[in-house]
Design an enzyme around this catalytic site. Sequence first.
Site, PDB file in Angstrom:
ATOM      1  N   GLU A 197       0.984  -1.098   0.076  1.00 23.70           N
ATOM      2  CA  GLU A 197       0.003  -0.105  -0.114  1.00 23.70           C
ATOM      3  C   GLU A 197       0.795   1.371   0.146  1.00 23.70           C
ATOM      4  OE1 GLU A 197      -3.456   0.061   2.483  1.00 23.70           O
ATOM      5  OE2 GLU A 197      -3.831  -2.093   2.217  1.00 23.70           O
ATOM      6  N   GLU A 198       2.167   1.296   0.560  1.00 22.31           N
ATOM      7  CA  GLU A 198       3.039   2.304   0.629  1.00 22.31           C
ATOM      8  C   GLU A 198       3.513   2.660  -0.891  1.00 22.31           C
ATOM      9  OE1 GLU A 198       6.009   2.206   3.592  1.00 22.31           O
ATOM     10  OE2 GLU A 198       7.218   3.463   2.481  1.00 22.31           O
ATOM     11  N   ARG A 199       3.864   1.612  -1.465  1.00 22.78           N
ATOM     12  CA  ARG A 199       4.242   1.840  -2.896  1.00 22.78           C
ATOM     13  C   ARG A 199       3.293   2.141  -3.939  1.00 22.78           C
ATOM     14  NH1 ARG A 199       8.281  -3.436  -1.593  1.00 22.78           N
ATOM     15  NH2 ARG A 199       9.564  -2.276  -0.253  1.00 22.78           N
TER      16      ARG A 199
END
Length: 385
Positions: A240-242
């Site tokens: 999700e960060e990426r």
Amino acid sequence: MQFTAEHEQLRQTVKRFVEDEINPHVPEWEAARTFPAHELFKKMGNLGLLGIKYSPNYGGMGLDISYQLVMNEELGMINCGGIPMAIGVQTDMCTPALHRFGSDELKREYLAPAIAGDMVGCIGVSEVAGGSDVAALKTTARSEGDDYVINGSKMWITNGTQADWCCLLANTSEGPVHANKSLIIVPMDAAGISHQKIEKIGMHSSDTAQLFFDNVRVPKRNRIGIEGAGFMMQMIQFQEERLCAASGALKSLDRLIDLTIEYCKERHTFGQPLINNQAIHFRLAELRTEVELLRSLTYRAVNEYISGKDVTRLASMAKLKAGRLLREVSDSCLQYWGGMGFTYDNPLSQSYRDSRLISIGGGADEIMLGIICKFDGTLPKKAKK
Ligand SMILES: Cc1cc2nc3c(=O)[nH]c(=O)nc-3n(C[C@H](O)[C@H](O)[C@H](O)COP(=O)(O)OP(=O)(O)OC[C@H]3O[C@@H](n4cnc5c(N)ncnc54)[C@H](O)[C@@H]3O)c2cc1C
């Protein structure tokens, strides 16, 4: 990606918020090397913007991640990189594992206030000894009765000086490095925690700190999921960060190209507008095409994520491309602003400084390439120790 009227409504809400509540303060926050996280997050929490994809049981909107993508795209219109990064830590970096794997009690105590904007979170993975090699981290959380006692330090922690809690990855046992770690929610007012602010070349308004843990006692019920599964959960959380990094780049890239077109139409050299030079308008068209390619890749990754597929490969590609394209667009466009591009208070120089981080943080370009190689089966196998 099919955007609905609801997506559009959300887009307009975020757009207005950026124009009214963020951009007017960017110069002041950049100069101060920090921003009022609690004040800003509370305003966002009141609009529901910190829990778009999270369960209504904890105050979230319960929408799929395409709505989060829309918000991240609009945050790309913020006139600096530090503020969207700080918001992204709260929505896409320190909360996904808590939401997915945390106990109901833990979510009520830490996730619900983060969604409401009453608490600021941070994610503590990287250490001085290394950030790319997550498995090699040294911080320990030793078992003592019903508590963990934490010792060690974390480096480069975004929101680090203002956070109320940290989603910390620490070794909870000795044993194999991929199975000896746990994610633990650490209240930042616990005894034994101190921090030191870090100066950087960009992302000035985001507060970045080194955190120190000296015999910090945290109840075991603050662990997310089962003991020893922290590395695996963090790898899932990274997706999700990426996706956040990739979606946040899209409008930001378009904005840099738009501003440069505008400038090159107004600026004259040799009796004609700069934009009339084919070398310039062709280059800008080329960059615009690259942005559209990144958009397609990011939308595809988000669609597959929504349908429950493993997007590790696509998210790594999108993050890699976002970092590289931000560098390329910032550098190429800055060139066409001439000396003005080299001044401090210029949108191109701002992006040139801030967006350099995207190829380093959240997994450097080479780490993304390594993941893609694993899927291609081209990475040499490590010799067994
Ligand atoms: C402003 C900022 C904010 C950050 N925010 C956070 C945060 O909130 N939480 C958090 O946990 N971390 C955060 N980070 C840390 C970030 O994720 C790490 O900096 C990043 O993962 C790289 O780790 P490192 O700096 O230790 O570099 P290293 O691991 O020392 O790597 C250095 C360089 O070596 C190359 N490299 C490394 N391994 C390989 C390999 N196997 N093959 C080829 N090349 C390789 C890469 O180019 C890499 O950039 C932040 C960093 C910065 C600068």
